[in-house]
Design a protein around this motif. Structure first.
Motif, PDB file in Angstrom:
ATOM      1  N   LYS A  65       1.026  -1.162   0.260  1.00 24.42           N
ATOM      2  CA  LYS A  65      -0.133   0.040  -0.082  1.00 24.42           C
ATOM      3  C   LYS A  65       0.963   1.484  -0.065  1.00 24.42           C
ATOM      4  N   GLU A  66       2.018   1.172   0.688  1.00 22.40           N
ATOM      5  CA  GLU A  66       2.874   2.395   1.073  1.00 22.40           C
ATOM      6  C   GLU A  66       3.572   2.129  -0.517  1.00 22.40           C
ATOM      7  N   LEU A  67       3.633   1.876  -1.504  1.00 20.41           N
ATOM      8  CA  LEU A  67       4.558   1.408  -2.382  1.00 20.41           C
ATOM      9  C   LEU A  67       3.584   1.646  -3.634  1.00 20.41           C
ATOM     10  N   PHE A  68       2.633   1.510  -3.253  1.00 23.35           N
ATOM     11  CA  PHE A  68       0.983   2.559  -4.304  1.00 23.35           C
ATOM     12  C   PHE A  68       0.316   3.518  -4.694  1.00 23.35           C
ATOM     13  N   GLU A  69       0.929   4.081  -2.905  1.00 25.52           N
ATOM     14  CA  GLU A  69       1.192   5.657  -2.732  1.00 25.52           C
ATOM     15  C   GLU A  69       2.602   6.024  -2.885  1.00 25.52           C
ATOM     16  N   LYS A  70       3.524   5.865  -3.754  1.00 26.93           N
ATOM     17  CA  LYS A  70       4.401   6.440  -3.526  1.00 26.93           C
ATOM     18  C   LYS A  70       4.263   6.808  -5.005  1.00 26.93           C
ATOM     19  N   ASN A  71       3.430   5.829  -6.108  1.00 26.60           N
ATOM     20  CA  ASN A  71       3.628   5.840  -7.168  1.00 26.60           C
ATOM     21  C   ASN A  71       2.717   6.742  -8.101  1.00 26.60           C
ATOM     22  N   ALA A  72       2.811   7.655  -8.287  1.00 31.40           N
ATOM     23  CA  ALA A  72       1.984   8.578  -9.028  1.00 31.40           C
ATOM     24  C   ALA A  72       1.634   7.961 -10.082  1.00 31.40           C
ATOM     25  N   THR A  73       1.895   7.064 -10.621  1.00 25.11           N
ATOM     26  CA  THR A  73       1.084   6.334 -12.333  1.00 25.11           C
ATOM     27  C   THR A  73       0.580   5.675 -11.710  1.00 25.11           C
ATOM     28  N   LEU A  74       0.348   4.779 -11.023  1.00 29.92           N
ATOM     29  CA  LEU A  74      -0.317   3.770  -9.773  1.00 29.92           C
ATOM     30  C   LEU A  74      -1.505   4.754  -9.665  1.00 29.92           C
ATOM     31  N   ARG A  75      -1.316   5.968  -8.724  1.00 30.34           N
ATOM     32  CA  ARG A  75      -2.106   6.391  -7.914  1.00 30.34           C
ATOM     33  C   ARG A  75      -3.616   7.003  -8.739  1.00 30.34           C
ATOM     34  N   ALA A  76      -2.888   7.157 -10.184  1.00 36.95           N
ATOM     35  CA  ALA A  76      -3.774   8.146 -11.178  1.00 36.95           C
ATOM     36  C   ALA A  76      -4.660   7.042 -11.750  1.00 36.95           C
ATOM     37  N   THR A  77      -4.498   5.924 -11.763  1.00 39.42           N
ATOM     38  CA  THR A  77      -5.511   4.781 -12.117  1.00 39.42           C
ATOM     39  C   THR A  77      -6.537   4.475 -11.367  1.00 39.42           C
ATOM     40  N   VAL A  78      -6.413   5.078  -9.792  1.00 41.07           N
ATOM     41  CA  VAL A  78      -7.718   5.306  -9.360  1.00 41.07           C
ATOM     42  C   VAL A  78      -8.631   6.775  -9.894  1.00 41.07           C
ATOM     43  N   PRO A  79      -9.940   6.245  -9.761  1.00 40.76           N
ATOM     44  CA  PRO A  79     -11.080   7.918 -10.532  1.00 40.76           C
ATOM     45  C   PRO A  79     -11.631   8.624  -9.582  1.00 40.76           C
ATOM     46  N   PHE A  80     -11.128   9.015  -8.328  1.00 40.63           N
ATOM     47  CA  PHE A  80     -12.039   9.505  -7.299  1.00 40.63           C
ATOM     48  C   PHE A  80     -10.839   9.175  -6.429  1.00 40.63           C
ATOM     49  N   GLN A  81     -11.092  10.990  -5.845  1.00 41.35           N
ATOM     50  CA  GLN A  81     -10.020  11.190  -4.132  1.00 41.35           C
ATOM     51  C   GLN A  81     -10.088  10.340  -3.515  1.00 41.35           C
ATOM     52  N   TYR A  82      -9.487  10.409  -2.791  1.00 40.20           N
ATOM     53  CA  TYR A  82      -9.836   8.525  -1.055  1.00 40.20           C
ATOM     54  C   TYR A  82      -8.231   9.418  -0.742  1.00 40.20           C
ATOM     55  N   GLN A  83      -8.892   8.456   0.702  1.00 41.22           N
ATOM     56  CA  GLN A  83      -7.793   9.070   1.558  1.00 41.22           C
ATOM     57  C   GLN A  83      -8.148   7.349   2.262  1.00 41.22           C
ATOM     58  N   PHE A  84      -7.122   6.546   3.384  1.00 46.04           N
ATOM     59  CA  PHE A  84      -7.018   4.920   3.442  1.00 46.04           C
ATOM     60  C   PHE A  84      -7.339   5.299   5.165  1.00 46.04           C
ATOM     61  N   ILE A  85      -7.917   4.967   5.644  1.00 44.38           N
ATOM     62  CA  ILE A  85      -8.446   3.890   7.272  1.00 44.38           C
ATOM     63  C   ILE A  85      -7.260   2.964   7.222  1.00 44.38           C
ATOM     64  N   THR A  86      -6.953   3.177   7.909  1.00 43.86           N
ATOM     65  CA  THR A  86      -6.716   1.799   8.736  1.00 43.86           C
ATOM     66  C   THR A  86      -6.104   1.608  10.034  1.00 43.86           C
ATOM     67  N   ASN A  87      -5.716   0.330  10.457  1.00 49.61           N
ATOM     68  CA  ASN A  87      -5.899  -0.044  12.472  1.00 49.61           C
ATOM     69  C   ASN A  87      -4.460  -0.030  12.606  1.00 49.61           C
ATOM     70  N   ASP A  88      -3.755   0.676  12.607  1.00 54.26           N
ATOM     71  CA  ASP A  88      -3.055   0.863  13.567  1.00 54.26           C
ATOM     72  C   ASP A  88      -2.831   0.014  15.036  1.00 54.26           C
ATOM     73  N   HIS A  89      -3.544  -0.777  15.762  1.00 58.54           N
ATOM     74  CA  HIS A  89      -3.173  -1.584  16.374  1.00 58.54           C
ATOM     75  C   HIS A  89      -3.540  -2.732  15.783  1.00 58.54           C
ATOM     76  N   ASP A  90      -3.791  -2.941  15.038  1.00 54.90           N
ATOM     77  CA  ASP A  90      -3.721  -4.389  14.749  1.00 54.90           C
ATOM     78  C   ASP A  90      -2.430  -5.284  14.192  1.00 54.90           C
ATOM     79  N   ILE A  91      -2.384  -6.105  15.596  1.00 56.15           N
ATOM     80  CA  ILE A  91      -1.342  -7.598  15.003  1.00 56.15           C
ATOM     81  C   ILE A  91      -0.664  -7.466  13.542  1.00 56.15           C
ATOM     82  N   MET A  92      -0.857  -7.826  13.057  1.00 64.68           N
ATOM     83  CA  MET A  92      -0.577  -8.250  12.064  1.00 64.68           C
ATOM     84  C   MET A  92      -0.202  -9.405  12.179  1.00 64.68           C
ATOM     85  N   GLN A  93      -1.011 -10.417  12.116  1.00 66.23           N
ATOM     86  CA  GLN A  93      -0.255 -11.846  12.844  1.00 66.23           C
ATOM     87  C   GLN A  93       0.289 -12.996  12.042  1.00 66.23           C
TER      88      GLN A  93
END
Length: 354
Positions: A213-241
């Protein structure tokens, strides 16, 4: 009605044969008909709802009501409520015949009620969940302008399911936006949203997904493929096991987190996903099926949730197959993967001999 830990520890756990008889005929194992708690491993659940299951459960309901009636002379006020509730056991919501992916319990209100009951947190963890939820979800969050993107990755991709790359998931977000533009516009009008920035609630058990997801957001070409303005909401409290089996995580990390902490983490992500208006999930995953159980019965924050299994996606690129899928498309894919694996093994042996 609360089940205690002692009752669970002492309860009879059904074996494969007993579970099959429960699902096929609605029969409790002999000698355990009067037990307060009987445990069934859901790994053994059928792919479809057997015709005799609900009728069998209904028979046991009659036995319970009759015992209360006999013990109290019919004066117990619970009897009337139980009689009225009894019919709901066999009541099912119509299944959408356009859907390709069917799973056990999708139509059954009894199944949904059992799931809701089992997932109730105790007061301590309910408070913890609420604390995490308030930190994840912004105060100005608009459920009607939000997409749910739970991504099951890690060990799920090793055998049980095909998986997608992160840019493909973002293409699906664009697909949803384009398909439901009229619904989105109406929601904006009705709810008076000034800012059309759409929230994408992204949750996952895999750290690699967040790196992608971080790599996607840093890539302007990939970001431009999304046809709307967006913001990610993530769970910083997830252990991600990075596994769907918490016990494996504990074993592999030398008890870096307790089972309770892992469950709290998973449930906080589940609660966050209940906030979305549009949800896409991989129905090879029991976690995503659980999410859809809640959303289908109106437990989401949006007025109506519009959800889709990736197994039902109109685009073959995104239409995932489970290990147990028997459709013609999935059979062809499975045979192709098998041939590729055999070829790779043959090449390895040839190199070894050389």
């Amino acid at each position: 009605c609360t089940i205690t830990e002692a009752e669970l520890a002492a309860a009879h756990t059904m074996d494969r044969g007993e579970a099959r008889r429960l699902f096929k005929f609605g029969e409790i194992p002999p000698g355990h008909e009067s037990d307060r708690v009987v445990v069934s491993n859901f790994i053994l659940r059928p792919k479809h709802t057997p015709p005799g299951l609900l009728e069998g459960i209904l028979n046991y309901t009659d036995i319970i009501i009759d015992r209360i009636r006999e013990a109290t002379g019919g004066s117990d006020p619970r009897i009337e409520l139980m009689e009225r509730s009894k019919a709901v056991i066999v009541d099912e919501t119509p299944f959408d015949k356009d859907r390709k992916y069917y799973y056990f319990g999708v139509e059954s209100r009894t199944h949904h009620a059992a799931v809701f009951y089992a997932m109730r947190p105790n007061p301590y963890y309910a408070e913890k969940l609420e604390e995490i939820h308030n930190k994840i979800i912004p105060e100005d969050f608009n459920p009607e302008l939000s997409f749910g993107l739970p991504i099951r990755a890690s060990d799920k991709c090793l055998m049980e399911s095909e998986c997608l790359a992160f840019p493909q998931y973002m293409k699906i977000m664009g697909q949803i936006w384009n398909t439901h533009q009229e619904v989105i516009d109406q929601s904006v009008i009705v709810h008076g949203a000034i800012d059309r920035t759409t929230s994408i609630v992204l949750t996952t058990e895999s750290q690699s997904v967040l790196r992608d997801k971080e790599l996607f957001e840093k890539n302007a070409t990939l970001r431009a493929t999304v046809p709307f303005q967006y913001q990610f909401i993530t769970n910083d409290h997830d252990i991600m096991q990075s596994t769907g089996l918490p016990k494996n995580f504990i074993k592999n990390t030398n008890n870096a987190a307790s089972l309770d902490e892992i469950m709290l983490s998973a449930m906080s992500s589940l609660k966050a996903q209940l906030m979305a208006k549009f949800t896409v999930g991989n129905c090879c995953s029991n976690f995503h099926l659980l999410l859809f159980d809640f959303l289908q019965d109106g437990c989401g924050a949006a007025k109506d949730n519009i959800g889709q299994c990736l197994q039902d996606n109109e685009d073959p690129e995104f239409r995932l197959c489970c290990m147990w899928s028997k459709t013609e498309e999935c059979t062809i894919k499975s045979e192709a993967r098998k041939a590729e694996n055999e070829q790779r093994e043959a090449e390895k042996k040839a190199l070894g001999k050389a």
